[in-house]
Design an enzyme around this catalytic site. Structure first.
Site, PDB file in Angstrom:
ATOM      1  N   ASP A 113       0.854  -1.200   0.000  1.00  0.00           N
ATOM      2  CA  ASP A 113       0.000   0.000   0.000  1.00  0.00           C
ATOM      3  C   ASP A 113       0.889   1.248   0.000  1.00  0.00           C
ATOM      4  O   ASP A 113       1.732   1.401   0.887  1.00  0.00           O
ATOM      5  CB  ASP A 113      -0.902   0.010   1.245  1.00  0.00           C
ATOM      6  CG  ASP A 113      -1.904  -1.137   1.222  1.00  0.00           C
ATOM      7  OD1 ASP A 113      -2.406  -1.461   0.132  1.00  0.00           O
ATOM      8  OD2 ASP A 113      -2.170  -1.719   2.297  1.00  0.00           O
ATOM      9  N   LYS A 117      -1.046  10.003   0.738  1.00  0.00           N
ATOM     10  CA  LYS A 117      -1.169  11.287   1.449  1.00  0.00           C
ATOM     11  C   LYS A 117      -0.062  11.445   2.493  1.00  0.00           C
ATOM     12  O   LYS A 117       0.212  10.505   3.244  1.00  0.00           O
ATOM     13  CB  LYS A 117      -2.527  11.368   2.155  1.00  0.00           C
ATOM     14  CG  LYS A 117      -3.665  11.498   1.186  1.00  0.00           C
ATOM     15  CD  LYS A 117      -4.978  11.706   1.908  1.00  0.00           C
ATOM     16  CE  LYS A 117      -6.101  11.799   0.883  1.00  0.00           C
ATOM     17  NZ  LYS A 117      -7.337  11.222   1.329  1.00  0.00           N
ATOM     18  N   ASP A 149       4.144   0.331  -8.228  1.00  0.00           N
ATOM     19  CA  ASP A 149       3.782   1.156  -9.398  1.00  0.00           C
ATOM     20  C   ASP A 149       3.660   2.621  -8.973  1.00  0.00           C
ATOM     21  O   ASP A 149       3.250   3.455  -9.770  1.00  0.00           O
ATOM     22  CB  ASP A 149       2.459   0.675 -10.017  1.00  0.00           C
ATOM     23  CG  ASP A 149       1.314   0.702  -9.023  1.00  0.00           C
ATOM     24  OD1 ASP A 149       1.576   0.730  -7.803  1.00  0.00           O
ATOM     25  OD2 ASP A 149       0.152   0.684  -9.456  1.00  0.00           O
TER      26      ASP A 149
END
Ligand SMILES: C[S@@+](CC[C@H](N)C(=O)[O-])C[C@H]1O[C@@H](n2cnc3c(N)ncnc32)[C@H](O)[C@@H]1O
Length: 198
Positions: A113, A117, A149
């Site tokens: 993950d 932010k 990615d």
């Protein structure tokens, strides 16, 4: 409920969860003393196919999400593999509770993950404290394979690995096994890096 009681209940809950995880680790690892660890293995496609391609070694996949782990275990069972296991757990907790005689000889982090932010960057798995804790349970020749990615997370991972004493980036290292993960299949492009336990 008073705060003291809430904290006691929480402490008991954590102790029970850790006791279950310890028991599960002992049960799936048996006499295994070295393993390859995939952190955030999702549905386990990559690790299952990798394990099937290997003549030796043991492979452990960990993910926070229970139904992903159930699917991963079903996949490994269908493939009749005895060199792999998947466990639902938080990666830091699992690393902490690995039996002391077990060392990690390779770590795979595929499309973790990215937490884009800024206020969430602290949640990124690739962070100095986690890397040090991980290194403590890794063999000297352990390699860490990271693929994402997310360009900014890739740069963050490079900078973070350069900043810690326990890992060294390796130029031109080979990727151990190519097989699209679920998130890789959705990615337009991605970048990979390999580091070695210093
Ligand atoms: C973006 S998905 C990638 C899944 C898979 N590696 C792939 O490439 O398809 C990230 C996975 O990491 C798991 N995850 C995130 N933080 C974790 C942690 N601290 N411990 C274990 N798993 C974690 C999530 O539940 C999720 O399944």
């Amino acid at each position: 409920m008073p705060a003291k009681v809430v904290s006691e209940v929480h402490k008991k809950h954590v102790e029970a969860r850790q006791a279950r995880l310890k028991k599960e680790l002992d049960s799936v690892l048996g006499s295994v003393d070295r393993l390859g660890l995939e952190i955030g293995c999702g549905h386990g496609h990559w690790l299952t196919d990798f394990a099937a391609s290997q003549n030796s070694g043991f492979f452990l996949g960990v993910d926070l999400i229970g139904d992903r782990i159930e699917r991963a275990n079903r996949k490994a069972q269908r493939a009749e593999l005895d060199n792999i296991a998947f466990i639902k757990a938080e990666a830091s907790e699992l690393i902490e509770l690995l039996p002391r005689g077990v060392s990690i000889e390779a770590v795979y982090l595929l499309f973790p993950d990215p937490w884009p932010k800024k206020r969430h960057w602290k949640n990124r798995l690739v962070n100095p404290a986690f890397l040090e804790r991980l290194a403590d349970r890794c063999s000297r020749d352990c390699s860490l394979y990271f693929r994402t990615d997310h360009e900014e997370y890739f740069d963050w991972a490079l900078d973070t690995l350069e900043s810690v004493d326990s890992w060294s980036l390796i130029d031109g290292a080979e990727w151990p096994f190519e097989r699209e993960t679920v998130f890789q299949a959705k990615a337009q492009s991605y970048q990979s890096l390999v580091a070695e336990r210093a």
